[in-house]
Design an enzyme around this catalytic site. Structure first.
Site, PDB file in Angstrom:
ATOM      1  CG  ASP A 264      90.073 -23.526 -23.396  1.00  0.00           C
ATOM      2  OD1 ASP A 264      89.740 -22.323 -23.400  1.00  0.00           O
ATOM      3  OD2 ASP A 264      90.092 -24.221 -24.403  1.00  0.00           O
TER       4      ASP A 264
ATOM      5  CD  GLU B 190      87.978 -28.518 -25.556  1.00  0.00           C
ATOM      6  OE1 GLU B 190      87.204 -29.259 -26.148  1.00  0.00           O
ATOM      7  OE2 GLU B 190      89.007 -28.055 -26.070  1.00  0.00           O
ATOM      8  CG  ASN B 191      91.296 -28.785 -22.804  1.00  0.00           C
ATOM      9  OD1 ASN B 191      91.105 -27.630 -23.164  1.00  0.00           O
ATOM     10  ND2 ASN B 191      91.401 -29.770 -23.657  1.00  0.00           N
TER      11      ASN B 191
ATOM     12  CG  ASN C 179      88.955 -29.729 -29.855  1.00  0.00           C
ATOM     13  OD1 ASN C 179      88.803 -28.716 -29.165  1.00  0.00           O
ATOM     14  ND2 ASN C 179      90.122 -30.317 -29.969  1.00  0.00           N
ATOM     15  CG  HIS C 180      89.995 -32.081 -26.282  1.00  0.00           C
ATOM     16  ND1 HIS C 180      90.629 -33.234 -26.694  1.00  0.00           N
ATOM     17  CD2 HIS C 180      90.814 -31.069 -26.650  1.00  0.00           C
ATOM     18  CE1 HIS C 180      91.785 -32.938 -27.260  1.00  0.00           C
ATOM     19  NE2 HIS C 180      91.919 -31.621 -27.257  1.00  0.00           N
TER      20      HIS C 180
ATOM     21  CG  HIS D  44      86.614 -24.690 -28.529  1.00  0.00           C
ATOM     22  ND1 HIS D  44      87.128 -24.339 -27.305  1.00  0.00           N
ATOM     23  CD2 HIS D  44      87.274 -25.813 -28.892  1.00  0.00           C
ATOM     24  CE1 HIS D  44      88.037 -25.216 -26.949  1.00  0.00           C
ATOM     25  NE2 HIS D  44      88.153 -26.122 -27.904  1.00  0.00           N
TER      26      HIS D  44
ATOM     27  CG  HIS E 244      90.991 -24.929 -29.664  1.00  0.00           C
ATOM     28  ND1 HIS E 244      90.918 -26.234 -29.236  1.00  0.00           N
ATOM     29  CD2 HIS E 244      91.776 -24.944 -30.779  1.00  0.00           C
ATOM     30  CE1 HIS E 244      91.628 -26.997 -30.070  1.00  0.00           C
ATOM     31  NE2 HIS E 244      92.164 -26.245 -31.007  1.00  0.00           N
TER      32      HIS E 244
ATOM     33  CG  HIS F 120      94.762 -24.114 -24.055  1.00  0.00           C
ATOM     34  ND1 HIS F 120      95.090 -25.325 -23.504  1.00  0.00           N
ATOM     35  CD2 HIS F 120      93.459 -24.204 -24.385  1.00  0.00           C
ATOM     36  CE1 HIS F 120      94.033 -26.123 -23.520  1.00  0.00           C
ATOM     37  NE2 HIS F 120      93.026 -25.456 -24.063  1.00  0.00           N
TER      38      HIS F 120
HETATM   39 FE   FE2 Z   1      89.862 -27.340 -27.719  1.00  0.00          FE
END
Ligand code: FE2
Length: 276
Positions: free
Chosen positions: A8, A39-40, A67-68, A153, A178, A180
């Site tokens: 990520d 996604e981040n 999710n983001h 994820h 996810h 990290h």
């Molecule tokens: Fe995530």
């Protein structure tokens, strides 16, 4: 073939690490295919069209999310015209975008990438196993595709490990994202699939999962939200794995951690060192 799969990307620090290191690594090691979780990438929350293009320009072939994915609302629109950006495959029917794609790698090989989200300690979504099963049905490694990557994820290490075992022998790599934090359990499973519970993030590690540490620390102590959380700005580590697959079967020969720059101890795939 040679796969590089990065965790990520968090904020500007993560994007800078990708832009600084990835083109050089792809060139130096003759990497055939790169997947990256984005996604981040936009301030820690979601991804914009410009940022997605930046990751692709730096060498990513496919961008996965989680999710983001919709935190930047423009993603709901531009994902339709960006086939290399995936969202989890188990979002409800009718959700914009796609959860899997096949892309031609630099060496001409066909690489299938699927992105799925776990359900343990996460929002309730469609059955991830059934949807990955369905996606892989037409994309068998060694025949329909030359390599396949599954980005799981998920929050729970147990759920990510279940996915590794469920799809062992059917994809080249199952990698968790996810949380990290890079895990040290990278290995080739008995059926020939490379696995790691979590790739770790491409971001600043002097942080709380990539975000400036003061606000999460304050919230944990005082139990009330204060300021909006923002991504940490210190030096970032490029974090992920390198996988070499067998061209005939699509299964993994080996998997090795990759960590470049920033605060984490560096790690370079031993099999690729001599080419550097
Ligand atoms: Fe995530």
């Amino acid at each position: 073939m040679r796969l590089l799969v990065l965790g990520d990307v968090v904020g500007r620090a993560g994007r800078t690490a990708v832009a600084t290191h990835l083109p050089r690594l792809v060139e130096r090691w003759s990497v055939d295919f790169v997947a990256i979780n984005g996604e981040n990438a936009a301030g820690g929350f979601g991804i914009t069209e410009e940022i997605a293009q930046g990751l692709l320009d730096a060498g990513a072939d496919v961008i996965t999310t989680g999710n983001h994915v919709w935190d930047q609302r423009e993603a709901l629109v531009f994902i339709a015209r960006q086939p290399r950006l995936l969202r989890p495959i188990n979002f409800p029917p009718g959700t914009p975008g796609r959860g899997a794609t096949m892309v031609t790698a630099r060496n001409g090989a066909r690489v299938f990438v699927a992105n799925v989200m776990g359900r343990v300690f996460m929002e309730a979504l469609d059955d991830p196993v059934r949807l990955v099963e369905a996606a892989l049905e037409q994309h068998a490694i060694g025949s329909e595709v030359d390599a396949a990557i599954l980005d799981v994820h998920a929050e729970a290490t147990s759920e990510k490990q279940v996915f590794g075992h469920l799809f062992d022998g059917r994809v080249s790599l199952v990698c968790g994202t996810h949380t990290h934090c890079p895990t040290a359990d990278h290995r080739v499973l008995p059926g020939g699939t490379a696995f790691i519970t979590d790739l770790g993030m491409c971001g600043a590690y002097d942080s709380v999962i990539g975000m400036e540490k003061e606000e999460p620390m304050r919230r944990m102590v005082e139990r009330v939200p204060g300021q909006r959380m923002g991504p940490a700005t210190g030096p970032a580590t490029l974090c992920g794995v390198a996988v070499e697959t067998d061209d005939a079967t699509g299964l993994a020969r080996w998997i090795a951690p990759l960590r470049v720059g920033g605060d984490l101890e560096g790690a370079v795939p031993p099999g690729w060192q001599e080419r550097s």
